[in-house]
Design an enzyme around this catalytic site. Sequence first.
Site, PDB file in Angstrom:
ATOM      1  CG  ASP A 238      -2.263   0.689   0.936  1.00  0.00           C
ATOM      2  OD1 ASP A 238      -2.208   1.909   0.719  1.00  0.00           O
ATOM      3  OD2 ASP A 238      -3.326   0.050   0.934  1.00  0.00           O
ATOM      4  CG  HIS A 261      -0.932   1.715  -3.254  1.00  0.00           C
ATOM      5  ND1 HIS A 261      -2.173   1.449  -2.725  1.00  0.00           N
ATOM      6  CD2 HIS A 261      -0.601   0.619  -3.996  1.00  0.00           C
ATOM      7  CE1 HIS A 261      -2.578   0.255  -3.123  1.00  0.00           C
ATOM      8  NE2 HIS A 261      -1.639  -0.270  -3.893  1.00  0.00           N
TER       9      HIS A 261
END
Length: 408
Positions: A238, A261
Amino acid sequence: MNCVVGSSCSMMASRGSTVLVLILCSALVSCHAAGGRAGRALFTTFNVLNYGAKPGKQQESTQAFVKAWRAACDFDREARILIPPGVYKLGETIFQGPCKSQTPITILLQGTLQAVSDISAYPDKGWISFDEVNGLILTGGGTIDGKGQDLWKYDDCKTNPDCTHLAASIYMTKVKNAKVKSINLINSMGFHMHITNSYLVRFHRLKITSEDGPNTDGMHISKSNTVKVSRSVFRTGDDCISIGQGSNNVTINKITCGPGHGISVGSLGKVANELDVQGLIVQNCTLVGTTNGLRIKTFPASGPSKASGMLFKDIIMENVKNPIIIDQNYGSKSTKPSRVKISDVIYQNIRGTTISPVAVNLKCSAQEPCKNIRFHNINLRHTSNVRVSSTCTNAVVQRTGLQSPQAC
């Protein structure tokens, strides 16, 4: 007795010098033995083995670690907790303050902490928690292994908006004057590190790795002031680092991020009465193969708040999908606009490659347009030599210097 110049006087001077040297050497040895500070006693070491920790065993060492912490925390002078080489199984472990000493407690982690693979063992937000601790140093080159691969199947946050996040490997709340350096974190259950309601916390030379897990942010910072992260490597499932509500004066410097991310501000505006974000510096960072580069994300239909005073400077992108993105319609299908005011954001000296034809994508709120967004020397090119473009919606943008893609 008077000294007559001659051999006897020289001999006495020589002996005097020798005595003086011996006195000085003795003082230096004493000072060194006291840890370099004259008049101070040696720090006291609290070895977890002496409190019942069992390395290399299947049995838990949770209580032994808590007992060692309690002894060090209740000690009124300089204390060090030693975790020798070996693998130690731990369930939920809470290091509770406040502590008595006026000097930081040092935790020397030389071994590996390994989480128990039982979701019921973590009823709260953290696996290893520090609560109300003023003065902490966590170092030693050891590893914190969340064993998240055994529990990721319980993460349903993509389909359940009311999901319960899995425990963070390190959860800090109400922590002041802390330093975490030269530590490895792998395979967290949820976030690798969650810092909230804290002040003056520094992170240096961390290596955080969990590429396959959902919602395994490298670090999430919220409701905290003066947090510094530097010279660290993040490879996560993430966000490498996410900046949540109430974060002020956060500095991120010389970070390598990817996969993951990217570096994100948000998500903001998910709950009512959120605190503002102000004073963020991200500089000298490299993002490699990330889904996003530099992202600001807010939920639509949010309550009013602000995100302002942000500088993204000297950033290198390598094969990044969305290098620069503001998304104020994140995570919801609501048609109501976000009420998070984004302003005073500078992107300076951003260069590298993208796999997307849209290198700059600003999707701001119709009710609260982004204001004073400045771009200076942006040089982003497509990996396949496709012409890149920029898209701006509800944004007031100023551009100077090199601009690739061209201004929208």
